[in-house]
Design an enzyme around this catalytic site. Structure first.
Site, PDB file in Angstrom:
ATOM      1  N   PRO A   2       0.807  -1.201   0.000  1.00 52.85           N
ATOM      2  CA  PRO A   2       0.000   0.000   0.000  1.00 52.85           C
ATOM      3  C   PRO A   2       0.843   1.254   0.000  1.00 52.85           C
ATOM      4  CG  PRO A   2      -0.276  -1.282   2.024  1.00 52.85           C
ATOM      5  CD  PRO A   2       0.963  -1.716   1.348  1.00 52.85           C
ATOM      6  N   GLU A   3       0.464   2.155  -0.854  1.00 53.43           N
ATOM      7  CA  GLU A   3       0.979   3.518  -0.786  1.00 53.43           C
ATOM      8  C   GLU A   3      -0.121   4.368  -0.157  1.00 53.43           C
ATOM      9  OE1 GLU A   3       2.947   4.735  -4.415  1.00 53.43           O
ATOM     10  OE2 GLU A   3       3.118   2.670  -5.065  1.00 53.43           O
ATOM     11  N   HIS A  91      -2.214 -16.302   7.190  1.00 52.78           N
ATOM     12  CA  HIS A  91      -1.460 -15.066   7.378  1.00 52.78           C
ATOM     13  C   HIS A  91      -2.267 -13.998   8.112  1.00 52.78           C
ATOM     14  CE1 HIS A  91       1.628 -16.816   4.933  1.00 52.78           C
ATOM     15  NE2 HIS A  91       0.803 -16.958   3.917  1.00 52.78           N
ATOM     16  N   ARG A 110       3.790 -11.266   3.953  1.00 54.01           N
ATOM     17  CA  ARG A 110       5.241 -11.056   3.996  1.00 54.01           C
ATOM     18  C   ARG A 110       5.735 -10.534   5.336  1.00 54.01           C
ATOM     19  NH1 ARG A 110       7.117  -8.040  -1.392  1.00 54.01           N
ATOM     20  NH2 ARG A 110       9.147  -8.663  -0.612  1.00 54.01           N
ATOM     21  N   ARG A 152      21.164  18.200  -4.436  1.00 50.11           N
ATOM     22  CA  ARG A 152      20.970  16.746  -4.320  1.00 50.11           C
ATOM     23  C   ARG A 152      21.209  16.093  -5.668  1.00 50.11           C
ATOM     24  NH1 ARG A 152      17.816  15.785   0.489  1.00 50.11           N
ATOM     25  NH2 ARG A 152      17.806  13.600  -0.127  1.00 50.11           N
TER      26      ARG A 152
END
Length: 271
Positions: A2-3, A91, A110, A152
DNA sequence: CCGGACGCCTGTCGGC
DNA sequence: TGCCGACAGGCGTCCG
């Protein structure tokens, strides 16, 4: 997984079911997540009422009468609200059992996700203390990106995925926003001028807002709280589309690894 | 301070 | 068909 849009979707899905509910108990079938979930959390949250739910970056915050739970979904985490007696899958690591016969269930194959207890104020927690601004806040704009990026040399894609710079922009939406802004993902962040950063900041806001409206992007295991997928995958212009035509100009999309992450771009539209 | 590499995990997919 | 390596939405940590 998820973002920001997927976490925001999860928040909006679970909030109506959790607000003002009392947590009867925490059930941990597997405590070895990204960080171990301390057993001491169980007693602290038991009996407490959930007073509010919020999101900071990709963290979900469950504010209790005293203190907060901080939940991160990692790469593969998802949340469901279910009858508390629903048999768990392999899970399904954590349940928060509520006072209405239901539970909030965390599934995370995971185990890159995490669950933390935070004494107030929650924003002082080490995981939250040094985060950059929210991308959908007024504090985030092109001038901010331009100022912060001077000197940068890192690729701009890496730069906007750095949570110290701006939070919530992950691998999918970084590629998508850079395509919409016409910026090559490998361009050094410090060598992009203000007008292009203004386009980029706007593109980040646009793509995140659109993805939230579609319930996020479902590629593999992401599902909303009700088990339905998000529908933004069909709106992706470059992510995962190697070799397919750029929707703007038809040039085949290229894939390149930048900062150990797959990146997708149009070699003609993005300079 | 900065930038790059690594590791944490399991599941899936493509190539041979 | 089966095996094996590569890869997957994140991010803290370490090293130069």
């Amino acid at each position: 997984m998820p973002e920001l849009p997927e976490v925001e979707t999860a928040l909006r899905g679970i909030a109506p079911h959790l607000a003002n509910r009392r947590i009867l108990r925490l059930v941990a079938r597997e405590r070895r997540l990204r960080w171990p979930v301390p057993e001491s959390v169980d007693a602290v949250v038991a009996g407490q009422r959930i007073t509010a739910l919020a999101r900071r970056a990709k963290y979900l915050l469950l504010e209790l009468e005293h203190g907060s739970l901080i939940l991160h979904l990692g790469m593969s985490g998802s949340l469901r609200v279910l009858p508390a007696d629903t048999p768990p899958g392999p899970h399904d690591h954590i349940d928060l059992v509520l006072d209405n016969g239901r539970c909030l269930r965390l599934r995370d194959p995971r185990r890159f996700g995490s669950l933390h207890w935070a004494e107030p104020p929650v924003e002082a927690h080490p995981l939250l203390a040094s985060l950059g601004p929210e991308p959908l806040s007024p504090a985030f704009d092109g001038a901010y990106l331009h100022r912060l990026s001077r000197g940068r040399r890192a690729p701009v894609k890496t730069f906007i995925m750095d949570s110290h710079v701006v939070v919530g922009v992950g691998n999918i939406y970084a590629s998508e926003a850079l395509h919409r802004a016409g910026i090559h993902p490998h361009r050094p962040a410090g060598r992009i001028a203000l007008p292009r950063y203004q386009r980029l900041a706007a593109a980040i806001k646009t793509v995140l807002t659109a993805a939230i409206a579609e319930g996020g992007t479902s590629l593999r295991d992401f599902v909303q709280e009700d088990g339905n997928p998000g529908y933004f995958a069909r709106a992706l212009r470059v992510y995962g589309r190697t070799g397919l035509p750029c929707p703007t100009c038809g040039t085949p999309i290229r894939q390149q690894r930048i900062g150990q992450r797959s990146s997708f771009y149009c070699p003609r539209c993005q300079r």
